[in-house]
Design a protein around this motif. Structure first.
Motif, mmCIF file in Angstrom:
data_model
loop_
_atom_site.group_PDB
_atom_site.id
_atom_site.type_symbol
_atom_site.label_atom_id
_atom_site.label_comp_id
_atom_site.label_asym_id
_atom_site.label_seq_id
_atom_site.Cartn_x
_atom_site.Cartn_y
_atom_site.Cartn_z
ATOM 1 N N THR A 284 -8.279 7.919 6.363
ATOM 2 C CA THR A 284 -7.229 7.708 7.346
ATOM 3 C C THR A 284 -7.029 6.217 7.524
ATOM 4 O OG1 THR A 284 -8.703 7.725 9.264
ATOM 5 C CG2 THR A 284 -7.786 9.851 8.584
ATOM 6 N N VAL A 285 -5.837 5.847 7.947
ATOM 7 C CA VAL A 285 -5.492 4.439 8.110
ATOM 8 C C VAL A 285 -4.414 4.311 9.177
ATOM 9 C CG1 VAL A 285 -3.724 4.471 6.290
ATOM 10 C CG2 VAL A 285 -4.869 2.336 6.836
ATOM 11 N N THR A 286 -4.418 3.203 9.863
ATOM 12 C CA THR A 286 -3.333 2.867 10.788
ATOM 13 C C THR A 286 -2.684 1.601 10.239
ATOM 14 O OG1 THR A 286 -4.491 3.821 12.664
ATOM 15 C CG2 THR A 286 -2.718 2.261 13.162
ATOM 16 N N PRO A 287 -1.534 1.748 9.566
ATOM 17 C CA PRO A 287 -0.887 0.571 8.997
ATOM 18 C C PRO A 287 -0.280 -0.313 10.082
ATOM 19 C CG PRO A 287 0.294 2.593 8.385
ATOM 20 C CD PRO A 287 -0.853 2.985 9.249
ATOM 21 N N PRO A 288 -0.089 -1.595 9.785
ATOM 22 C CA PRO A 288 0.588 -2.477 10.745
ATOM 23 C C PRO A 288 1.994 -1.945 11.052
ATOM 24 C CG PRO A 288 -0.339 -3.734 8.919
ATOM 25 C CD PRO A 288 -0.485 -2.294 8.572
ATOM 26 N N ALA A 289 2.499 -2.273 12.215
ATOM 27 C CA ALA A 289 3.801 -1.760 12.658
ATOM 28 C C ALA A 289 4.928 -2.084 11.680
ATOM 29 C CB ALA A 289 4.128 -2.308 14.041
ATOM 30 N N ASP A 290 4.868 -3.222 10.998
ATOM 31 C CA ASP A 290 5.950 -3.603 10.090
ATOM 32 C C ASP A 290 5.696 -3.205 8.634
ATOM 33 O OD1 ASP A 290 3.853 -5.384 9.741
ATOM 34 O OD2 ASP A 290 5.157 -7.123 9.485
ATOM 35 N N ALA A 291 4.635 -2.457 8.369
ATOM 36 C CA ALA A 291 4.295 -2.058 6.995
ATOM 37 C C ALA A 291 5.235 -0.963 6.501
ATOM 38 C CB ALA A 291 2.859 -1.566 6.922
ATOM 39 N N THR A 292 5.550 -1.031 5.211
ATOM 40 C CA THR A 292 6.329 0.024 4.571
ATOM 41 C C THR A 292 5.376 0.987 3.872
ATOM 42 O OG1 THR A 292 6.512 -1.168 2.475
ATOM 43 C CG2 THR A 292 8.226 -1.596 4.152
ATOM 44 N N ARG A 293 5.915 2.089 3.419
ATOM 45 C CA ARG A 293 5.110 3.042 2.648
ATOM 46 C C ARG A 293 4.579 2.350 1.383
ATOM 47 N NH1 ARG A 293 4.700 8.760 2.202
ATOM 48 N NH2 ARG A 293 4.273 9.423 0.070
ATOM 49 N N HIS A 294 5.408 1.545 0.739
ATOM 50 C CA HIS A 294 4.989 0.835 -0.469
ATOM 51 C C HIS A 294 3.876 -0.164 -0.160
ATOM 52 C CE1 HIS A 294 5.184 -2.198 -3.714
ATOM 53 N NE2 HIS A 294 5.266 -1.109 -4.452
ATOM 54 N N ASP A 295 4.011 -0.905 0.934
ATOM 55 C CA ASP A 295 2.943 -1.838 1.331
ATOM 56 C C ASP A 295 1.617 -1.092 1.477
ATOM 57 O OD1 ASP A 295 4.842 -3.907 1.573
ATOM 58 O OD2 ASP A 295 5.026 -3.628 3.750
ATOM 59 N N THR A 296 1.678 0.048 2.140
ATOM 60 C CA THR A 296 0.463 0.823 2.391
ATOM 61 C C THR A 296 -0.099 1.387 1.097
ATOM 62 O OG1 THR A 296 1.288 1.330 4.596
ATOM 63 C CG2 THR A 296 -0.525 2.683 3.777
ATOM 64 N N PHE A 297 0.773 1.862 0.204
ATOM 65 C CA PHE A 297 0.322 2.348 -1.101
ATOM 66 C C PHE A 297 -0.415 1.244 -1.857
ATOM 67 C CE2 PHE A 297 1.180 2.461 -5.681
ATOM 68 C CZ PHE A 297 0.473 3.602 -6.030
ATOM 69 N N ARG A 298 0.167 0.043 -1.904
ATOM 70 C CA ARG A 298 -0.466 -1.066 -2.630
ATOM 71 C C ARG A 298 -1.811 -1.438 -1.998
ATOM 72 N NH1 ARG A 298 0.301 -1.919 -7.543
ATOM 73 N NH2 ARG A 298 -1.027 -3.665 -7.052
ATOM 74 N N THR A 299 -1.894 -1.439 -0.678
ATOM 75 C CA THR A 299 -3.149 -1.740 0.008
ATOM 76 C C THR A 299 -4.211 -0.694 -0.334
ATOM 77 O OG1 THR A 299 -2.012 -2.848 1.825
ATOM 78 C CG2 THR A 299 -4.233 -2.020 2.281
ATOM 79 N N LEU A 300 -3.825 0.573 -0.298
ATOM 80 C CA LEU A 300 -4.774 1.649 -0.613
ATOM 81 C C LEU A 300 -5.170 1.624 -2.087
ATOM 82 C CD1 LEU A 300 -3.186 4.454 1.565
ATOM 83 C CD2 LEU A 300 -5.315 3.197 2.022
ATOM 84 N N LEU A 301 -4.208 1.361 -2.965
ATOM 85 C CA LEU A 301 -4.510 1.253 -4.389
ATOM 86 C C LEU A 301 -5.507 0.127 -4.632
ATOM 87 C CD1 LEU A 301 -3.947 2.098 -7.326
ATOM 88 C CD2 LEU A 301 -2.006 0.516 -7.300
ATOM 89 N N ASP A 302 -5.268 -1.016 -4.035
ATOM 90 C CA ASP A 302 -6.204 -2.143 -4.177
ATOM 91 C C ASP A 302 -7.589 -1.778 -3.655
ATOM 92 O OD1 ASP A 302 -4.135 -3.618 -5.270
ATOM 93 O OD2 ASP A 302 -3.788 -4.802 -3.444
ATOM 94 N N TYR A 303 -7.634 -1.053 -2.529
ATOM 95 C CA TYR A 303 -8.920 -0.628 -1.960
ATOM 96 C C TYR A 303 -9.660 0.298 -2.932
ATOM 97 C CZ TYR A 303 -12.264 2.068 0.697
ATOM 98 O OH TYR A 303 -13.406 2.711 1.095
ATOM 99 N N VAL A 304 -8.967 1.308 -3.454
ATOM 100 C CA VAL A 304 -9.611 2.269 -4.357
ATOM 101 C C VAL A 304 -10.110 1.558 -5.612
ATOM 102 C CG1 VAL A 304 -9.238 4.331 -5.781
ATOM 103 C CG2 VAL A 304 -8.376 4.260 -3.434
ATOM 104 N N VAL A 305 -9.315 0.650 -6.157
ATOM 105 C CA VAL A 305 -9.732 -0.086 -7.356
ATOM 106 C C VAL A 305 -10.927 -0.991 -7.034
ATOM 107 C CG1 VAL A 305 -9.025 -1.844 -9.037
ATOM 108 C CG2 VAL A 305 -7.517 0.095 -8.535
ATOM 109 N N SER A 306 -10.959 -1.568 -5.848
ATOM 110 C CA SER A 306 -12.119 -2.405 -5.494
ATOM 111 C C SER A 306 -13.403 -1.577 -5.424
ATOM 112 C CB SER A 306 -11.885 -3.137 -4.166
ATOM 113 O OG SER A 306 -12.037 -2.272 -3.062
ATOM 114 N N GLN A 307 -13.274 -0.313 -5.067
ATOM 115 C CA GLN A 307 -14.432 0.586 -5.007
ATOM 116 C C GLN A 307 -14.774 1.172 -6.381
ATOM 117 O OE1 GLN A 307 -16.152 1.040 -1.948
ATOM 118 N NE2 GLN A 307 -14.784 -0.685 -1.559
#
Length: 82
Positions: free
Chosen positions: A40-63
């Motif tokens: 689960t995640v709470t994205p920043p108020a100004d985040a887009t779906r794409h921003d959140t996808f890229r953040t999550l993708l980067d997180y998964v790849v870092s793991q």
């Protein structure tokens, strides 16, 4: 590489607060491996779906660094409510 956790109703009430959205992301390097992550995640108020996808993708790849060249085969990002 996929982990699942079952929670009973009584233990869910004492669990840590959850984010506003639930996500599931599956990556695959053809012929070499696949991984599914979720949370689960709470994205920043100004985040887009794409921003959140890229953040999550980067997180998964870092793991899972071996997934750095992986294809996304599944992505779900939904409000965390019934």
């Amino acid at each position: 590489m996929t982990s699942q956790t079952s929670t009973t109703a009584s233990s869910a009430a004492s669990a840590a607060p959850q984010g506003t959205h639930m996500w599931v992301l599956t990556l695959e390097v053809p012929g070499r491996g696949m991984t599914t992550s979720h949370g689960t995640v709470t994205p920043p108020a100004d985040a887009t779906r794409h921003d959140t996808f890229r953040t999550l993708l980067d997180y998964v790849v870092s793991q899972n660094p071996r997934m750095s060249s992986a294809n996304c085969v599944f992505f779900s990002f939904e409000p965390n409510q019934l």
